[in-house]
Design a protein around this motif. Structure first.
Motif, PDB file in Angstrom:
ATOM      1  N   UNK A 314      11.783   5.946   3.960  1.00 12.60           N
ATOM      2  CA  UNK A 314      13.020   6.501   3.406  1.00 12.60           C
ATOM      3  C   UNK A 314      14.232   5.657   3.756  1.00 12.60           C
ATOM      4  N   UNK A 315      14.161   4.880   4.852  1.00  5.57           N
ATOM      5  CA  UNK A 315      15.290   4.051   5.282  1.00  5.57           C
ATOM      6  C   UNK A 315      14.807   2.621   5.482  1.00  5.57           C
ATOM      7  N   UNK A 316      15.758   1.706   5.486  1.00  3.04           N
ATOM      8  CA  UNK A 316      15.432   0.298   5.696  1.00  3.04           C
ATOM      9  C   UNK A 316      15.096   0.035   7.153  1.00  3.04           C
ATOM     10  N   UNK A 317      15.794   0.671   8.058  1.00  2.00           N
ATOM     11  CA  UNK A 317      15.573   0.429   9.483  1.00  2.00           C
ATOM     12  C   UNK A 317      16.644  -0.491  10.045  1.00  2.00           C
ATOM     13  N   UNK A 318      17.067  -0.187  11.247  1.00  2.00           N
ATOM     14  CA  UNK A 318      18.127  -0.967  11.878  1.00  2.00           C
ATOM     15  C   UNK A 318      17.651  -2.381  12.160  1.00  2.00           C
ATOM     16  N   UNK A 319      18.439  -3.348  11.712  1.00  2.00           N
ATOM     17  CA  UNK A 319      18.095  -4.751  11.929  1.00  2.00           C
ATOM     18  C   UNK A 319      16.983  -5.262  11.040  1.00  2.00           C
ATOM     19  N   UNK A 320      16.559  -4.498  10.024  1.00  2.00           N
ATOM     20  CA  UNK A 320      15.480  -4.890   9.133  1.00  2.00           C
ATOM     21  C   UNK A 320      16.030  -5.168   7.740  1.00  2.00           C
ATOM     22  N   UNK A 321      15.189  -5.791   6.917  1.00  2.00           N
ATOM     23  CA  UNK A 321      15.531  -6.043   5.519  1.00  2.00           C
ATOM     24  C   UNK A 321      14.341  -5.656   4.655  1.00  2.00           C
ATOM     25  N   UNK A 322      14.566  -5.560   3.355  1.00  2.00           N
ATOM     26  CA  UNK A 322      13.481  -5.239   2.455  1.00  2.00           C
ATOM     27  C   UNK A 322      13.091  -3.773   2.518  1.00  2.00           C
ATOM     28  N   UNK A 323      11.818  -3.519   2.198  1.00  2.00           N
ATOM     29  CA  UNK A 323      11.297  -2.161   2.151  1.00  2.00           C
ATOM     30  C   UNK A 323       9.960  -2.106   2.897  1.00  2.00           C
ATOM     31  N   UNK A 324       9.747  -0.986   3.605  1.00  2.00           N
ATOM     32  CA  UNK A 324       8.492  -0.759   4.311  1.00  2.00           C
ATOM     33  C   UNK A 324       7.630   0.159   3.463  1.00  2.00           C
ATOM     34  N   UNK A 325       6.437  -0.326   3.111  1.00  2.00           N
ATOM     35  CA  UNK A 325       5.538   0.388   2.208  1.00  2.00           C
ATOM     36  C   UNK A 325       4.262   0.744   2.960  1.00  2.00           C
ATOM     37  N   UNK A 326       3.704   1.916   2.627  1.00  2.00           N
ATOM     38  CA  UNK A 326       2.464   2.394   3.241  1.00  2.00           C
ATOM     39  C   UNK A 326       1.406   2.535   2.155  1.00  2.00           C
ATOM     40  N   UNK A 327       0.198   2.137   2.488  1.00  2.00           N
ATOM     41  CA  UNK A 327      -0.931   2.263   1.571  1.00  2.00           C
ATOM     42  C   UNK A 327      -2.111   2.853   2.325  1.00  2.00           C
ATOM     43  N   UNK A 328      -2.694   3.889   1.765  1.00  2.00           N
ATOM     44  CA  UNK A 328      -3.873   4.502   2.372  1.00  2.00           C
ATOM     45  C   UNK A 328      -5.097   3.668   2.030  1.00  2.00           C
ATOM     46  N   UNK A 329      -6.000   3.501   2.994  1.00  2.00           N
ATOM     47  CA  UNK A 329      -7.209   2.710   2.784  1.00  2.00           C
ATOM     48  C   UNK A 329      -8.421   3.591   3.074  1.00  2.00           C
ATOM     49  N   UNK A 330      -9.467   3.341   2.331  1.00  2.00           N
ATOM     50  CA  UNK A 330     -10.701   4.104   2.480  1.00  2.00           C
ATOM     51  C   UNK A 330     -11.859   3.149   2.682  1.00  2.00           C
ATOM     52  N   UNK A 331     -12.925   3.677   3.301  1.00  2.00           N
ATOM     53  CA  UNK A 331     -14.135   2.901   3.530  1.00  2.00           C
ATOM     54  C   UNK A 331     -13.782   1.577   4.203  1.00  2.00           C
ATOM     55  N   UNK A 332     -13.242   1.694   5.435  1.00  2.00           N
ATOM     56  CA  UNK A 332     -12.778   0.512   6.164  1.00  2.00           C
ATOM     57  C   UNK A 332     -13.519   0.385   7.489  1.00  2.00           C
ATOM     58  N   UNK A 333     -14.820   0.079   7.462  1.00  2.00           N
ATOM     59  CA  UNK A 333     -15.546  -0.080   8.731  1.00  2.00           C
ATOM     60  C   UNK A 333     -15.090  -1.333   9.466  1.00  2.00           C
ATOM     61  N   UNK A 334     -14.946  -1.218  10.758  1.00  2.00           N
ATOM     62  CA  UNK A 334     -14.523  -2.356  11.567  1.00  2.00           C
ATOM     63  C   UNK A 334     -13.038  -2.454  11.779  1.00  2.00           C
ATOM     64  N   UNK A 335     -12.239  -1.740  10.993  1.00  2.00           N
ATOM     65  CA  UNK A 335     -10.788  -1.785  11.150  1.00  2.00           C
ATOM     66  C   UNK A 335     -10.370  -0.814  12.257  1.00  2.00           C
ATOM     67  N   UNK A 336      -9.331  -1.214  12.994  1.00  2.00           N
ATOM     68  CA  UNK A 336      -8.793  -0.395  14.067  1.00  2.00           C
ATOM     69  C   UNK A 336      -7.265  -0.381  13.974  1.00  2.00           C
ATOM     70  N   UNK A 337      -6.642   0.733  14.364  1.00  2.00           N
ATOM     71  CA  UNK A 337      -5.171   0.760  14.382  1.00  2.00           C
ATOM     72  C   UNK A 337      -4.615  -0.371  15.247  1.00  2.00           C
ATOM     73  N   UNK A 338      -3.616  -1.052  14.721  1.00  2.00           N
ATOM     74  CA  UNK A 338      -3.025  -2.189  15.415  1.00  2.00           C
ATOM     75  C   UNK A 338      -3.492  -3.528  14.892  1.00  2.00           C
ATOM     76  N   UNK A 339      -4.516  -3.558  14.014  1.00  2.00           N
ATOM     77  CA  UNK A 339      -4.989  -4.827  13.456  1.00  2.00           C
ATOM     78  C   UNK A 339      -3.905  -5.444  12.571  1.00  2.00           C
TER      79      UNK A 339
END
Length: 491
Positions: A314-339
């Motif tokens: 909803x916001x750009x964020x302090x000190x940031x530019x552009x846009x932050x986008x989120x995409x849901x992913x499915x069937x992702x074996x081997x992936x871990x948060x922080x990759x």
């Protein structure tokens, strides 16, 4: 005599030397004069031909791909915190770093002695409150019975007063008897009022007892929650991380003991520029749910997953530019948060666009086109999008034309080049022989002129001269050799 002979010999030799020196000086002077008076020789200039890599402009239907970097994160991440402080008396079997737990599984048990004592005290208070509530109800019932009795007595007193008045009207009753009856009736009415006040007070005591019972029940529920808080359960199926408590340790209230992550509810967040964000917006002005491909390179092994754009920040964020986008992913074996991953966003397809190397496009949005006679000319194109090392352009007038794939300061409009297509480079990489040169047939006069020039060229090595002469004797001669010889001849 001998002396005169030697003198004459010396004079002769000296005269001969002087004569030779004079003759030599005359020859040098004459050569210098001839060189200075001779017209300068002109050598024909040979045009430089530069070999360049070319790419063909082929308008087609292309779906642009936006490549950015992103980070994998979980949509469900919970910080497990201790609701109460105390000593850890038990931990679950899977309460370890990376442990997989199921919903409702016991993770941590804190000593419940204090919580159980508090709960027992509140339960005792609840029993007292319930007893007080029952006493108030009994008192209310007694007050109501007394009120009924006093009302009945007041009715009797009123009847007796009326009877005395009737007797007095018939001349039987006396004034003191009437006064006594009136006083008794007044006393009975006063008693009724007192009993009504007692009923009201009993009803108030019931309300107070009910309020006290409600408060104690609230305390009981809070004590029960505190007791339940001594046992930490898994809220959902997931994996534990940041585990920092072991059995026998002591924790304080609200202290984080671990973090529970749902590895099956993953999404990737990535930041794009404002210009790139505008290409992801649909006609309705909202972010489109475009498909994405997520790639993770782990020790040379690529892990891939697919997904879809779900939302943007909803916001750009302090000190940031552009846009932050989120995409849901499915069937992702081997992936871990922080990759840290590479995200490829497939944009809506476009018609009539061509894909060429980014090095072919200049800053003024022009390309160098190979025209007639293999000479370069400059042409303007419309830049649609940048895609990695390539660009998408729209140039309907250049359909099928060849453009320089990599511009250099040596190249410009009017320069003659020798195009090298990607097919030629691929064939050379595979070790295939180059295509045969173009051959032309020579007439006798043209062949004679070429042979005479080659034979008269004293600076050409004998081996090269014999090879070229043998080629000139053939019915058909390579066009490149003929062109080189005639450019040296100046014809």
């Amino acid at each position: 005599m001998s002396f005169v002979r030697r003198i004459l010999t010396g004079v002769f030799l000296m005269s001969l030397t002087l004569g030779l020196l004079a003759y030599a000086g005359s020859l040098v002077f004459g050569a210098v004069q001839a060189r200075m008076n001779a017209e300068p020789r002109s050598f024909p200039q040979r045009e430089t031909v530069i070999a360049v890599n070319v790419a063909t402009v082929e308008p087609q239907r292309i779906s642009p791909v936006l490549n950015v970097f992103g980070e994998v994160q979980s949509r469900r991440t919970v910080d497990l915190r201790a609701a109460v402080g105390g000593t850890v008396i038990a931990v679950g079997e899977n309460f370890v770093e990376g442990g997989r737990v199921t919903q409702g599984e016991m993770l941590l048990q804190i000593d419940p002695a204090d919580a159980e004592s508090a709960l027992a005290r509140v339960e005792a208070d609840l029993q007292d409150a319930l007893a007080a509530e029952r006493d108030a109800e009994r008192a209310l019932q007694l007050a109501r019975d007394e009120l009924s009795a006093s009302e009945a007595q007041a009715a009797l007193r009123a009847t007796a007063l009326q009877r005395q008045r009737d007797l007095q009207s018939r001349g039987i009753g006396t004034a003191p008897e009437i006064e006594a009856a009136e006083l008794a009736a007044s006393t009975a009415e006063q008693t009724v009022l007192s009993r009504r006040q007692a009923v009201t007070q009993a009803e108030a005591q019931i309300d107070q007892a009910a309020t006290r019972t409600a408060r104690v029940r609230i305390d009981l529920a809070e004590a029960q929650r505190t007791l339940d808080g001594t046992t930490i359960l898994a809220a959902f199926d997931g994996t534990l991380t940041a585990v920092g408590v072991a059995e026998g340790g002591r924790v304080t209230g609200n202290e984080q003991v671990a973090q529970l992550i749902d590895p099956s509810a993953l999404e990737v967040s990535f930041r794009v520029s404002t210009a790139q964000y505008s290409s992801l917006i649909g006609p309705d002005g909202r972010l489109q749910g475009l498909p994405v491909a997520v790639n993770l390179d782990v020790a040379g092994v690529d892990l891939t997953a697919s997904g879809q754009i779900s939302r943007d920040s909803a916001t750009v964020g302090e000190g940031q530019t552009g846009r932050l986008i989120f995409a849901s992913i499915t069937d992702a074996p081997g992936f871990r948060p922080g990759d840290f991953v590479t995200v490829a966003v497939e944009q809506p397809p476009m018609d009539g666009v061509a894909l060429i190397p980014a090095t072919a496009l200049a800053s003024d949005m022009t390309v160098l086109v190979v025209g007639e006679g293999e000479r370069l000319r400059s042409a303007e194109v419309e830049l649609i999008a940048r895609q990695g090392d390539d660009v998408l352009i729209r140039a309907p007038d250049l359909a099928g034309a060849q453009v320089v794939a990599a511009r250099t300061p040596l190249l410009g409009a009017g320069i003659r080049v020798r195009p090298i297509s990607p097919a030629d480079l691929a064939a050379s990489a595979r070790g295939e022989p180059p295509p045969p040169p173009a051959m032309i047939a020579l007439d006798d006069d043209r062949r004679a002129r070429l042979v005479a020039f080659v034979e008269g060229n004293s600076r050409m090595p004998a081996e090269a001269k014999s090879r070229i002469l043998s080629q000139l004797e053939q019915p058909e001669v390579p066009a490149e050799i003929v062109e080189n010889i005639e450019s040296r001849m100046g014809s």
